[in-house]
Design a protein around this motif. Structure first.
Motif, PDB file in Angstrom:
ATOM      1  N   PRO A 113      -1.336   6.686  -0.362  1.00  0.00           N
ATOM      2  CA  PRO A 113      -0.362   7.320   0.531  1.00  0.00           C
ATOM      3  C   PRO A 113      -0.891   7.570   1.938  1.00  0.00           C
ATOM      4  CG  PRO A 113      -0.270   8.347  -1.626  1.00  0.00           C
ATOM      5  CD  PRO A 113      -1.458   7.437  -1.638  1.00  0.00           C
ATOM      6  N   VAL A 114      -2.135   8.030   2.058  1.00  0.00           N
ATOM      7  CA  VAL A 114      -2.703   8.298   3.381  1.00  0.00           C
ATOM      8  C   VAL A 114      -2.882   6.997   4.159  1.00  0.00           C
ATOM      9  CG1 VAL A 114      -4.744   9.122   4.617  1.00  0.00           C
ATOM     10  CG2 VAL A 114      -3.815  10.460   2.718  1.00  0.00           C
ATOM     11  N   ASP A 160      -3.519   9.710 -10.511  1.00  0.00           N
ATOM     12  CA  ASP A 160      -4.920   9.684 -10.103  1.00  0.00           C
ATOM     13  C   ASP A 160      -5.046   9.736  -8.583  1.00  0.00           C
ATOM     14  OD1 ASP A 160      -4.328   7.124  -9.168  1.00  0.00           O
ATOM     15  OD2 ASP A 160      -5.074   6.156 -10.979  1.00  0.00           O
ATOM     16  N   VAL A 161      -6.277   9.759  -8.094  1.00  0.00           N
ATOM     17  CA  VAL A 161      -6.539   9.917  -6.664  1.00  0.00           C
ATOM     18  C   VAL A 161      -5.976   8.751  -5.858  1.00  0.00           C
ATOM     19  CG1 VAL A 161      -8.350  10.075  -4.923  1.00  0.00           C
ATOM     20  CG2 VAL A 161      -8.595  11.320  -7.065  1.00  0.00           C
ATOM     21  N   LEU A 162      -6.035   7.547  -6.414  1.00  0.00           N
ATOM     22  CA  LEU A 162      -5.519   6.377  -5.695  1.00  0.00           C
ATOM     23  C   LEU A 162      -4.033   6.528  -5.411  1.00  0.00           C
ATOM     24  CD1 LEU A 162      -5.738   3.455  -4.648  1.00  0.00           C
ATOM     25  CD2 LEU A 162      -5.255   2.694  -6.988  1.00  0.00           C
ATOM     26  N   HIS A 163      -3.260   6.953  -6.424  1.00  0.00           N
ATOM     27  CA  HIS A 163      -1.809   7.016  -6.282  1.00  0.00           C
ATOM     28  C   HIS A 163      -1.326   8.213  -5.464  1.00  0.00           C
ATOM     29  CE1 HIS A 163      -2.078   4.155  -9.628  1.00  0.00           C
ATOM     30  NE2 HIS A 163      -0.848   3.799  -9.343  1.00  0.00           N
ATOM     31  N   ILE A 186       0.841  -1.206   0.000  1.00  0.00           N
ATOM     32  CA  ILE A 186       0.000   0.000   0.000  1.00  0.00           C
ATOM     33  C   ILE A 186       0.874   1.253   0.000  1.00  0.00           C
ATOM     34  CG2 ILE A 186      -1.654   1.339   1.363  1.00  0.00           C
ATOM     35  CD1 ILE A 186      -2.802  -1.356   2.335  1.00  0.00           C
ATOM     36  N   PHE A 187       1.904   1.254   0.850  1.00  0.00           N
ATOM     37  CA  PHE A 187       2.840   2.384   0.876  1.00  0.00           C
ATOM     38  C   PHE A 187       3.505   2.573  -0.485  1.00  0.00           C
ATOM     39  CE2 PHE A 187       7.467   3.072   1.071  1.00  0.00           C
ATOM     40  CZ  PHE A 187       7.493   4.424   1.404  1.00  0.00           C
ATOM     41  N   THR A 221       9.944  -3.180  -7.419  1.00  0.00           N
ATOM     42  CA  THR A 221       9.449  -3.020  -6.051  1.00  0.00           C
ATOM     43  C   THR A 221       8.361  -4.031  -5.733  1.00  0.00           C
ATOM     44  OG1 THR A 221       9.937  -0.643  -6.130  1.00  0.00           O
ATOM     45  CG2 THR A 221       8.433  -1.404  -4.406  1.00  0.00           C
ATOM     46  N   TYR A 222       7.354  -4.105  -6.574  1.00  0.00           N
ATOM     47  CA  TYR A 222       6.241  -5.019  -6.317  1.00  0.00           C
ATOM     48  C   TYR A 222       6.678  -6.484  -6.401  1.00  0.00           C
ATOM     49  CZ  TYR A 222       3.128  -0.982  -6.687  1.00  0.00           C
ATOM     50  OH  TYR A 222       2.499   0.216  -6.483  1.00  0.00           O
TER      51      TYR A 222
END
Length: 505
Positions: A415-416, A407-410, A70-71, A243-244
């Motif tokens: 991040p939050v 986008d909003v997800l990234h 997620i981070f 990374t993934y």
């Protein structure tokens, strides 16, 4: 021809790393070598079992992998906008301000150096009795540590691709052995598939904080894919994929191997972990495989430590290069050797630190296994965890001012969410620091280790503030990498990017 004729002079050195040297596979090898899979499975897992008495380590690895994934959504998104070998330093500088970024760089150097020098202690202490058994060679631990140190020092000034090939060989061998040994444990006489390692309730009970933090130390290194962004082919794709892939592979290997080990040891696993330590993993596999498994396991355990040394050495030298290139530390550290692109001076500085620590421990007679390997590794893991948490907030800050292209997800949701989860884990780490170090609460190590990171962070921030008033040109280029005013990227370019009022503070 004299030796001086073959050595690059200061004027022959460059301030750029080698380009287009590393693909996805090579970056994954660097990342996973720092994570040291066999060292974690044979060392960290038994230690976690013995210290916490909790057997839910497999589910802890999976939980940590999800948090880091997620981070990483925002982390690698930021990598598409910033290509800098300074990684955390550059990201925090661009997200939370230059002084905090300098402080973060100092914490990073301390944390990764703790991992690096800890590996020398572990290698020497573990190699000493093995060489007595194998060859009758009774040498002090520090002699073996110095041999490993020399190998890493030589590779540190070579082409990064050479280091990648060495790591690839060592990593493939240790992963193969870990998987084969785990399967062998499943075939052992005492094996009974257990649900204890995947029991989610262990993540909320007493000692769960220590369990989670021990799990997260097994992933240290995953975040360093961005360190090699300047040397990667097509970094906008290479960095996220590496990374993934690294997070997924590490989680699968750790979860499977720990489940097999606990299931093979049965109800006595906690007791046996305390008595046998790293030998538990090898002893369980020796039943189906024979004594050859013990010897092969020990050999690859040592090479796992060497791989970690090489990987952390490369990471540290690139941090020094990034800081030197921008003038935050003496600029001689921001030079590379043409042809190989190796950050020579940063590498030599790290080698000097490692040598000093080995000599100091040898002269003082300190325990290389507990007081260097165990304490250094645990302390380094705490420092990296705190850095990741700080970087999570830097990602939020960066995209709050630079929302274009994501986008909003990234730029917001992931991040939050990642920042909140990492704050929880960081709190648990600090709350369980005495347990993690194996000391009494309030004792000197339990205070000094986290206190050292706070002192270094504050000192770095103060240095950044000093640069703002005394060296404005250097200050303007902090976090800009190749575009820094001190690297030839142009003072005007640095100032243009510095026009963002928040970043300029």
């Amino acid at each position: 021809m004299s030796s001086t004729a073959t050595q690059p002079t200061e004027s022959q050195l460059s301030n750029a790393l080698a380009r287009d040297r590393l693909g996805v596979a090579a970056v994954v090898f660097f990342v996973m070598s720092a994570a040291a899979p066999l060292t974690v499975v044979a060392g960290v897992v038994p230690t976690g079992l013995a210290v916490t008495g909790l057997t839910g380590i497999s589910v802890a690895f999976v939980a940590v992998a999800l948090i880091l994934a997620i981070f990483s959504v925002g982390y690698v998104a930021m990598a598409r906008h910033i290509s800098n070998a300074g990684a955390f330093y550059a990201y925090v500088s661009r997200g939370l301000g230059r002084p905090v970024g300098v402080g973060a760089s100092w914490v990073a150097l301390l944390a990764y150096n703790m991992f690096q020098v800890a590996s020398y202690g572990g290698f020497g202490a573990i190699a000493q009795p093995l060489f007595v058994d194998w060859f009758g060679l009774d040498a002090p631990w520090w002699a073996f540590a110095l041999v490993a140190w020399a190998l890493v020092a030589v590779l540190g000034v070579r082409d990064v691709a050479v280091n990648g090939k060495v790591l690839a060989t060592l990593l493939v061998a240790e992963i193969a052995l870990t998987v084969v040994f785990s399967i062998a444990e499943m075939l052992s006489d005492g094996f009974q598939a257990s649900s204890a390692p995947v029991d989610v309730s262990t993540l909320t009970g007493a000692g769960s904080g220590a369990l989670l933090v021990m799990a997260i130390t097994g992933f240290v290194g995953f975040e360093q894919s961005v360190v090699f962004s300047e040397e990667s082919r097509d970094p906008r794709r290479t960095v996220p994929r590496a990374t993934y892939i690294a997070i997924a592979l590490i989680a699968v290997i750790y979860a499977f191997a720990s489940w097999a080990m606990i299931s093979a040891a049965g109800d006595e696993v906690v007791t046996r972990a305390g008595e046998e330590g790293p030998e538990l993993f090898f002893n369980l596999a020796s039943g189906p495989l024979g004594n050859i498994a013990l010897h092969l396991g020990h050999i690859l355990f040592l090479t796992s430590l060497i791989a970690a040394m090489i990987s952390f050495h490369n990471i540290i030298s690139r941090y020094m290069f990034s800081l030197g290139r921008e003038g935050v530390v003496p600029r001689l550290f921001g030079r590379t050797v043409p042809g190989t692109g190796a950050p020579k001076n940063g590498s030599l500085a790290q080698s000097a630190v490692g040598l000093l620590v080995i000599v100091a421990y040898a002269v003082a007679g300190w325990d290389p296994l507990v007081q260097l390997f165990f304490w250094g590794g645990t302390g380094g893991g705490l420092g990296v965890l705190l850095l990741i948490t700080l970087t999570a907030f830097a990602v939020i800050g960066f995209f709050a001012r630079n929302p274009q292209g994501e986008d909003v997800l990234h730029r917001i949701v992931a991040p939050v969410a990642g920042a909140v989860l990492l704050v929880v884990v960081s709190y648990l780490a600090l709350d369980n620091i005495a347990t993690l170090l194996g000391v009494e609460p309030g004792s000197k190590p339990a205070v000094v280790v986290p206190g050292a990171f706070l002192v270094v962070l504050v000192a770095g921030i103060l240095w950044g503030v000093f640069l703002r008033s005394s060296r404005p040109q250097v200050y303007a280029g902090i976090g800009l990498g190749a575009n820094s005013a001190t690297t030839g990227g142009g003072f005007a370019a640095a100032l243009n990017e510095a026009n963002d009022v928040e970043y300029n503070r």
